[in-house]
Design a protein around this motif. Structure first.
Motif, PDB file in Angstrom:
ATOM      1  N   GLU A  80     -10.443   2.912   4.822  1.00 43.09           N
ATOM      2  CA  GLU A  80     -11.880   2.856   4.568  1.00 43.09           C
ATOM      3  C   GLU A  80     -12.574   2.005   5.628  1.00 43.09           C
ATOM      4  O   GLU A  80     -13.660   2.358   6.095  1.00 43.09           O
ATOM      5  CB  GLU A  80     -12.149   2.301   3.168  1.00 43.09           C
ATOM      6  CG  GLU A  80     -11.715   3.251   2.074  1.00 43.09           C
ATOM      7  CD  GLU A  80     -11.715   2.641   0.685  1.00 43.09           C
ATOM      8  OE1 GLU A  80     -11.770   3.419  -0.280  1.00 43.09           O
ATOM      9  OE2 GLU A  80     -11.626   1.392   0.564  1.00 43.09           O
ATOM     10  N   TYR A  81     -11.927   0.910   6.011  1.00 44.01           N
ATOM     11  CA  TYR A  81     -12.523   0.052   7.043  1.00 44.01           C
ATOM     12  C   TYR A  81     -12.630   0.804   8.368  1.00 44.01           C
ATOM     13  O   TYR A  81     -13.667   0.776   9.021  1.00 44.01           O
ATOM     14  CB  TYR A  81     -11.702  -1.228   7.219  1.00 44.01           C
ATOM     15  CG  TYR A  81     -12.303  -2.147   8.253  1.00 44.01           C
ATOM     16  CD1 TYR A  81     -13.350  -3.004   7.912  1.00 44.01           C
ATOM     17  CD2 TYR A  81     -11.868  -2.132   9.569  1.00 44.01           C
ATOM     18  CE1 TYR A  81     -13.930  -3.824   8.851  1.00 44.01           C
ATOM     19  CE2 TYR A  81     -12.446  -2.951  10.517  1.00 44.01           C
ATOM     20  CZ  TYR A  81     -13.470  -3.798  10.158  1.00 44.01           C
ATOM     21  OH  TYR A  81     -14.063  -4.603  11.100  1.00 44.01           O
ATOM     22  N   GLU A  82     -11.568   1.464   8.754  1.00 48.78           N
ATOM     23  CA  GLU A  82     -11.563   2.196  10.025  1.00 48.78           C
ATOM     24  C   GLU A  82     -12.539   3.371  10.009  1.00 48.78           C
ATOM     25  O   GLU A  82     -13.052   3.765  11.051  1.00 48.78           O
ATOM     26  CB  GLU A  82     -10.147   2.691  10.359  1.00 48.78           C
ATOM     27  CG  GLU A  82      -9.156   1.586  10.667  1.00 48.78           C
ATOM     28  CD  GLU A  82      -9.517   0.779  11.903  1.00 48.78           C
ATOM     29  OE1 GLU A  82     -10.196   1.301  12.809  1.00 48.78           O
ATOM     30  OE2 GLU A  82      -9.121  -0.405  11.967  1.00 48.78           O
ATOM     31  N   LEU A  83     -12.812   3.902   8.822  1.00 50.36           N
ATOM     32  CA  LEU A  83     -13.792   4.976   8.686  1.00 50.36           C
ATOM     33  C   LEU A  83     -15.211   4.414   8.523  1.00 50.36           C
ATOM     34  O   LEU A  83     -16.145   5.157   8.233  1.00 50.36           O
ATOM     35  CB  LEU A  83     -13.430   5.872   7.498  1.00 50.36           C
ATOM     36  CG  LEU A  83     -12.138   6.670   7.653  1.00 50.36           C
ATOM     37  CD1 LEU A  83     -11.724   7.311   6.327  1.00 50.36           C
ATOM     38  CD2 LEU A  83     -12.284   7.722   8.734  1.00 50.36           C
ATOM     39  N   LYS A  84     -15.333   3.108   8.694  1.00 50.47           N
ATOM     40  CA  LYS A  84     -16.614   2.389   8.636  1.00 50.47           C
ATOM     41  C   LYS A  84     -17.286   2.464   7.267  1.00 50.47           C
ATOM     42  O   LYS A  84     -18.504   2.399   7.153  1.00 50.47           O
ATOM     43  CB  LYS A  84     -17.552   2.852   9.740  1.00 50.47           C
ATOM     44  CG  LYS A  84     -16.937   2.696  11.126  1.00 50.47           C
ATOM     45  CD  LYS A  84     -17.938   2.653  12.214  1.00 50.47           C
ATOM     46  CE  LYS A  84     -17.321   2.510  13.587  1.00 50.47           C
ATOM     47  NZ  LYS A  84     -16.208   1.629  13.742  1.00 50.47           N
ATOM     48  N   ASP A  85     -16.485   2.583   6.240  1.00 49.79           N
ATOM     49  CA  ASP A  85     -16.965   2.526   4.861  1.00 49.79           C
ATOM     50  C   ASP A  85     -16.721   1.095   4.369  1.00 49.79           C
ATOM     51  O   ASP A  85     -15.842   0.836   3.541  1.00 49.79           O
ATOM     52  CB  ASP A  85     -16.216   3.556   4.010  1.00 49.79           C
ATOM     53  CG  ASP A  85     -16.752   3.639   2.595  1.00 49.79           C
ATOM     54  OD1 ASP A  85     -17.713   2.921   2.265  1.00 49.79           O
ATOM     55  OD2 ASP A  85     -16.180   4.428   1.814  1.00 49.79           O
ATOM     56  N   PHE A  86     -17.509   0.160   4.903  1.00 49.04           N
ATOM     57  CA  PHE A  86     -17.241  -1.260   4.712  1.00 49.04           C
ATOM     58  C   PHE A  86     -17.394  -1.714   3.262  1.00 49.04           C
ATOM     59  O   PHE A  86     -16.640  -2.582   2.811  1.00 49.04           O
ATOM     60  CB  PHE A  86     -18.132  -2.087   5.635  1.00 49.04           C
ATOM     61  CG  PHE A  86     -17.963  -1.737   7.088  1.00 49.04           C
ATOM     62  CD1 PHE A  86     -16.725  -1.819   7.706  1.00 49.04           C
ATOM     63  CD2 PHE A  86     -19.042  -1.299   7.841  1.00 49.04           C
ATOM     64  CE1 PHE A  86     -16.559  -1.483   9.037  1.00 49.04           C
ATOM     65  CE2 PHE A  86     -18.888  -0.969   9.182  1.00 49.04           C
ATOM     66  CZ  PHE A  86     -17.643  -1.063   9.770  1.00 49.04           C
ATOM     67  N   SER A  87     -18.330  -1.144   2.541  1.00 47.55           N
ATOM     68  CA  SER A  87     -18.514  -1.549   1.133  1.00 47.55           C
ATOM     69  C   SER A  87     -17.291  -1.200   0.294  1.00 47.55           C
ATOM     70  O   SER A  87     -16.798  -2.033  -0.473  1.00 47.55           O
ATOM     71  CB  SER A  87     -19.750  -0.871   0.539  1.00 47.55           C
ATOM     72  OG  SER A  87     -20.903  -1.347   1.146  1.00 47.55           O
TER      73      SER A  87
END
Length: 191
Positions: free
Chosen positions: A76-83
């Protein structure tokens, strides 16, 4: 006596079948987890995310599901879904007992919060929260391998807040409110 033997035979047969099914399921889950890790290491994060989510759903409550949650959060972080990444890391911290991965995930929570901050010209409440989280991380893990990066992020966050105060001071100067401008400039000089 004969009925008891038959019942005992049925029960033993049932237990053997159940145990062999569980063993096969464990072997399949290990293979599936290995495949998910392979996809993750190939940096195919969207596909890996699906694999890890399936493991979490299928094997909820197991150590494998907890490990899958750790990697899901990284996807999720690498896909820029930070929340969602931040939330997944928090859930991982709640259930994991792996101290090194907990430290890593705590740092990743900080990074997610950093990445969620807005430009200095916008609301800075997320910046204050990220700053506080990084400071707590450094207090909890003073000799961490992430300490240098955390310190750099703290400096960037402080600079962002300083730019915001500088902009507010400029706005007060333009509107001839010099006392208010001086308050913001004084705050800048103190920090």
């Amino acid at each position: 006596m004969k009925n008891n033997n038959i019942i005992l035979y049925v029960i033993v047969s049932f237990l053997i079948v159940c145990c062999s099914t569980n063993t096969e399921k464990i072997k399949k889950s290990d293979i599936y987890f290995s495949k998910a890790l392979e996809v993750f290491e190939d940096e195919k994060y969207s596909k890996a995310k699906s694999y890890f989510q399936n493991i979490i759903d299928e094997y909820a409550g197991t150590e494998m599901a907890i490990d899958a949650l750790y990697y899901l959060a990284f996807c999720e972080y690498e896909l820029k879904d930070f929340s969602n990444a931040k939330q997944s890391f928090k859930i991982y911290n709640r259930y994991s007992q792996d101290i090194l991965k907990i430290q890593s995930s705590r740092f990743m929570i900080c990074r997610c919060m950093f990445d969620l901050t807005l430009d200095y010209s916008k609301d800075q409440s997320d910046t204050y929260s990220a700053l506080e989280e990084f400071q707590l991380f450094i207090e909890e893990y003073p000799n961490s391998k992430y300490e240098d990066e955390a310190s750099e992020k703290i400096e960037l966050l402080r600079n962002k807040l300083a730019l915001k105060k500088y902009d507010v001071a400029k706005l007060y100067i333009k509107s001839d409110k010099f006392d208010s401008a001086r308050l913001y400039i004084d705050q800048l000089l103190k920090e």
